[in-house]
Design a protein around this motif. Sequence first.
Motif, PDB file in Angstrom:
ATOM      1  N   ASP A  38      -8.681  65.595  -9.366  1.00 24.15           N
ATOM      2  CA  ASP A  38      -7.557  65.548  -8.422  1.00 24.15           C
ATOM      3  C   ASP A  38      -6.824  64.211  -8.460  1.00 24.15           C
ATOM      4  OD1 ASP A  38      -8.248  68.079  -7.689  1.00 24.15           O
ATOM      5  OD2 ASP A  38      -9.117  67.536  -5.746  1.00 24.15           O
ATOM      6  N   THR A  39      -7.502  63.138  -8.862  1.00 22.60           N
ATOM      7  CA  THR A  39      -6.880  61.826  -8.881  1.00 22.60           C
ATOM      8  C   THR A  39      -6.065  61.620 -10.158  1.00 22.60           C
ATOM      9  OG1 THR A  39      -7.309  59.438  -8.987  1.00 22.60           O
ATOM     10  CG2 THR A  39      -9.032  60.886  -9.822  1.00 22.60           C
ATOM     11  N   ILE A  40      -4.992  60.846 -10.054  1.00 19.93           N
ATOM     12  CA  ILE A  40      -4.157  60.571 -11.226  1.00 19.93           C
ATOM     13  C   ILE A  40      -4.866  59.615 -12.183  1.00 19.93           C
ATOM     14  CG2 ILE A  40      -2.001  60.957  -9.993  1.00 19.93           C
ATOM     15  CD1 ILE A  40      -1.703  57.904  -9.813  1.00 19.93           C
ATOM     16  N   ASP A  41      -5.973  59.018 -11.747  1.00 17.69           N
ATOM     17  CA  ASP A  41      -6.714  58.097 -12.611  1.00 17.69           C
ATOM     18  C   ASP A  41      -7.760  58.792 -13.454  1.00 17.69           C
ATOM     19  OD1 ASP A  41      -5.390  55.760 -11.718  1.00 17.69           O
ATOM     20  OD2 ASP A  41      -6.623  55.728  -9.909  1.00 17.69           O
ATOM     21  N   CYS A  42      -7.819  60.115 -13.404  1.00 14.53           N
ATOM     22  CA  CYS A  42      -8.779  60.870 -14.217  1.00 14.53           C
ATOM     23  C   CYS A  42      -8.160  61.172 -15.573  1.00 14.53           C
ATOM     24  CB  CYS A  42      -9.178  62.169 -13.514  1.00 14.53           C
ATOM     25  SG  CYS A  42     -10.365  63.154 -14.462  1.00 14.53           S
ATOM     26  N   TYR A  43      -8.910  60.854 -16.628  1.00 18.68           N
ATOM     27  CA  TYR A  43      -8.434  61.089 -17.998  1.00 18.68           C
ATOM     28  C   TYR A  43      -9.538  61.765 -18.802  1.00 18.68           C
ATOM     29  CZ  TYR A  43      -4.961  57.527 -16.738  1.00 18.68           C
ATOM     30  OH  TYR A  43      -3.971  56.807 -16.120  1.00 18.68           O
ATOM     31  N   ASN A  44      -9.115  62.653 -19.698  1.00 15.08           N
ATOM     32  CA  ASN A  44     -10.057  63.219 -20.656  1.00 15.08           C
ATOM     33  C   ASN A  44     -10.066  62.330 -21.894  1.00 15.08           C
ATOM     34  OD1 ASN A  44     -10.493  65.424 -23.139  1.00 15.08           O
ATOM     35  ND2 ASN A  44     -11.822  65.706 -21.374  1.00 15.08           N
ATOM     36  N   VAL A  45     -11.211  61.796 -22.229  1.00 14.17           N
ATOM     37  CA  VAL A  45     -11.345  60.848 -23.332  1.00 14.17           C
ATOM     38  C   VAL A  45     -12.429  61.345 -24.284  1.00 14.17           C
ATOM     39  CG1 VAL A  45     -10.672  58.967 -21.794  1.00 14.17           C
ATOM     40  CG2 VAL A  45     -13.106  59.445 -22.158  1.00 14.17           C
ATOM     41  N   LEU A  46     -12.644  60.593 -25.353  1.00 14.91           N
ATOM     42  CA  LEU A  46     -13.753  60.848 -26.263  1.00 14.91           C
ATOM     43  C   LEU A  46     -14.746  59.696 -26.130  1.00 14.91           C
ATOM     44  CD1 LEU A  46     -11.956  62.090 -29.514  1.00 14.91           C
ATOM     45  CD2 LEU A  46     -13.122  63.479 -27.786  1.00 14.91           C
ATOM     46  N   VAL A  47     -15.964  60.012 -25.739  1.00 13.95           N
ATOM     47  CA  VAL A  47     -17.030  59.018 -25.680  1.00 13.95           C
ATOM     48  C   VAL A  47     -17.967  59.300 -26.849  1.00 13.95           C
ATOM     49  CG1 VAL A  47     -18.925  58.037 -24.326  1.00 13.95           C
ATOM     50  CG2 VAL A  47     -16.846  58.856 -23.173  1.00 13.95           C
ATOM     51  N   GLN A  52     -15.103  63.915 -22.634  1.00 10.98           N
ATOM     52  CA  GLN A  52     -15.675  63.606 -21.326  1.00 10.98           C
ATOM     53  C   GLN A  52     -14.557  63.155 -20.399  1.00 10.98           C
ATOM     54  OE1 GLN A  52     -19.093  61.060 -21.605  1.00 10.98           O
ATOM     55  NE2 GLN A  52     -19.285  60.751 -19.409  1.00 10.98           N
ATOM     56  N   ASP A  53     -14.663  63.519 -19.127  1.00  8.19           N
ATOM     57  CA  ASP A  53     -13.705  63.053 -18.122  1.00  8.19           C
ATOM     58  C   ASP A  53     -14.184  61.725 -17.542  1.00  8.19           C
ATOM     59  OD1 ASP A  53     -12.044  65.267 -18.357  1.00  8.19           O
ATOM     60  OD2 ASP A  53     -13.133  66.404 -16.827  1.00  8.19           O
ATOM     61  N   ASN A  76     -23.525  54.861 -21.916  1.00  4.34           N
ATOM     62  CA  ASN A  76     -24.397  53.733 -22.208  1.00  4.34           C
ATOM     63  C   ASN A  76     -23.590  52.532 -22.673  1.00  4.34           C
ATOM     64  OD1 ASN A  76     -27.239  54.815 -21.947  1.00  4.34           O
ATOM     65  ND2 ASN A  76     -26.435  56.274 -23.429  1.00  4.34           N
ATOM     66  N   LEU A  77     -24.156  51.347 -22.515  1.00  2.00           N
ATOM     67  CA  LEU A  77     -23.537  50.162 -23.081  1.00  2.00           C
ATOM     68  C   LEU A  77     -23.401  50.333 -24.591  1.00  2.00           C
ATOM     69  CD1 LEU A  77     -24.287  48.824 -20.295  1.00  2.00           C
ATOM     70  CD2 LEU A  77     -24.650  46.721 -21.587  1.00  2.00           C
ATOM     71  N   GLY A  78     -22.262  49.910 -25.112  1.00  3.23           N
ATOM     72  CA  GLY A  78     -22.030  50.021 -26.539  1.00  3.23           C
ATOM     73  C   GLY A  78     -21.359  51.307 -26.965  1.00  3.23           C
ATOM     74  N   ASP A  79     -21.235  52.270 -26.038  1.00  2.51           N
ATOM     75  CA  ASP A  79     -20.531  53.512 -26.392  1.00  2.51           C
ATOM     76  C   ASP A  79     -19.059  53.204 -26.647  1.00  2.51           C
ATOM     77  OD1 ASP A  79     -22.824  54.978 -26.089  1.00  2.51           O
ATOM     78  OD2 ASP A  79     -22.245  55.915 -24.187  1.00  2.51           O
ATOM     79  N   TYR A  80     -18.490  53.940 -27.611  1.00  4.81           N
ATOM     80  CA  TYR A  80     -17.055  53.833 -27.886  1.00  4.81           C
ATOM     81  C   TYR A  80     -16.296  54.870 -27.067  1.00  4.81           C
ATOM     82  CZ  TYR A  80     -17.881  50.790 -31.933  1.00  4.81           C
ATOM     83  OH  TYR A  80     -18.233  49.752 -32.753  1.00  4.81           O
ATOM     84  N   THR A  86      -6.238  54.230 -28.366  1.00  4.50           N
ATOM     85  CA  THR A  86      -6.913  52.962 -28.608  1.00  4.50           C
ATOM     86  C   THR A  86      -8.419  53.173 -28.503  1.00  4.50           C
ATOM     87  OG1 THR A  86      -6.626  52.403 -26.267  1.00  4.50           O
ATOM     88  CG2 THR A  86      -5.020  51.478 -27.820  1.00  4.50           C
ATOM     89  N   THR A  87      -9.191  52.206 -29.024  1.00  2.00           N
ATOM     90  CA  THR A  87     -10.652  52.289 -28.994  1.00  2.00           C
ATOM     91  C   THR A  87     -11.205  51.197 -28.101  1.00  2.00           C
ATOM     92  OG1 THR A  87     -10.723  53.200 -31.245  1.00  2.00           O
ATOM     93  CG2 THR A  87     -12.766  52.257 -30.374  1.00  2.00           C
ATOM     94  N   TRP A  88     -12.018  51.606 -27.139  1.00  2.00           N
ATOM     95  CA  TRP A  88     -12.638  50.704 -26.180  1.00  2.00           C
ATOM     96  C   TRP A  88     -14.151  50.738 -26.341  1.00  2.00           C
ATOM     97  CZ3 TRP A  88      -9.401  48.566 -22.073  1.00  2.00           C
ATOM     98  CH2 TRP A  88      -8.069  48.974 -22.162  1.00  2.00           C
ATOM     99  N   MET A  89     -14.820  49.713 -25.842  1.00  2.00           N
ATOM    100  CA  MET A  89     -16.275  49.671 -25.876  1.00  2.00           C
ATOM    101  C   MET A  89     -16.799  49.438 -24.462  1.00  2.00           C
ATOM    102  SD  MET A  89     -18.822  47.037 -27.887  1.00  2.00           S
ATOM    103  CE  MET A  89     -17.810  47.103 -29.360  1.00  2.00           C
ATOM    104  N   ILE A  90     -17.829  50.190 -24.079  1.00  2.00           N
ATOM    105  CA  ILE A  90     -18.415  50.010 -22.756  1.00  2.00           C
ATOM    106  C   ILE A  90     -19.270  48.755 -22.769  1.00  2.00           C
ATOM    107  CG2 ILE A  90     -19.961  51.004 -21.032  1.00  2.00           C
ATOM    108  CD1 ILE A  90     -18.981  53.765 -21.906  1.00  2.00           C
ATOM    109  N   ILE A  91     -18.928  47.804 -21.871  1.00  2.00           N
ATOM    110  CA  ILE A  91     -19.572  46.490 -21.866  1.00  2.00           C
ATOM    111  C   ILE A  91     -20.417  46.242 -20.625  1.00  2.00           C
ATOM    112  CG2 ILE A  91     -17.831  45.433 -23.348  1.00  2.00           C
ATOM    113  CD1 ILE A  91     -16.594  44.243 -20.742  1.00  2.00           C
ATOM    114  N   GLU A  92     -20.254  47.075 -19.586  1.00  2.20           N
ATOM    115  CA  GLU A  92     -21.051  46.927 -18.365  1.00  2.20           C
ATOM    116  C   GLU A  92     -21.428  48.303 -17.839  1.00  2.20           C
ATOM    117  OE1 GLU A  92     -19.368  44.556 -15.246  1.00  2.20           O
ATOM    118  OE2 GLU A  92     -18.842  42.900 -16.586  1.00  2.20           O
ATOM    119  N   LYS A  93     -22.614  48.370 -17.222  1.00  2.00           N
ATOM    120  CA  LYS A  93     -23.050  49.604 -16.568  1.00  2.00           C
ATOM    121  C   LYS A  93     -23.796  49.242 -15.297  1.00  2.00           C
ATOM    122  CE  LYS A  93     -25.751  53.831 -17.165  1.00  2.00           C
ATOM    123  NZ  LYS A  93     -26.619  54.629 -18.062  1.00  2.00           N
TER     124      LYS A  93
END
Length: 222
Positions: A38-47, A52-53, A76-80, A86-93
């Motif tokens: 419902d929020t405009i900040d929800c995006y479907n991405v590739l993890v 994944q939403d 998990n940390l390190g997931d792309y 663009t490509t992001w990396m998860i750096i905190e959990k």
Amino acid sequence: MAFDIEYFQKINNTYGASNKKETQLYQLKNHINNRFTDTIDCYNVLVNEISQDLIITRTINHYIKSIKTRPFEDFNLGDYVKWNNTTWMIIEKDLMNQEYSRGKMQLTNYTLKFQSPTGTILSYPCIDDSSFMAGLDEGKIITTLNGVHRIKLPFDDNTKLIGVGRRFFLDKSGTTTYEVTNVNNTTYNYGDKGLIELTLKQDSAYNPLTDKNGVCNYFEPT
């Protein structure tokens, strides 16, 4: 009057919960999950290439975003994360994740190339914390004056083999080489997942005969 947990589970469709708190948490998760998009900040991405939403929100740093998963999902940390081309990396959990998993992701700004023990060339989007972005084009960076870089990569079976003395290219023209002077694979790790941080210093050992195809000390695959 005694609390009848089985009756409460039945009327709330929460069989599997062992107490009232777990039942209420299960209801909360379902409520969040049903309204997640419902929020405009929800995006479907590739993890890691899997759809994944995520709820993605701004931080004070344009290149770092706060993220939340749906309840019952995780990262998990390190997931792309591939989002917005663009490509992001998860750096905190955040380890407090009763309702959903939350953390932060950072935009990668370079692709590090190296060979596996059998010679396969591997390409890893990474974060060069010793540089700043000159744009959203991956690899377009301006290096620091002292020639020292700190690179963050996912910790996995390939990157854990990187040791002190390993050499890499850290520029788009492919003529400036750097040598690993320190490997930190503990600070950013949680369980068997996490990040590896490499400290590299510019060397003067560039050899066009062996430093080629985007990797240093190139050898023919076996």
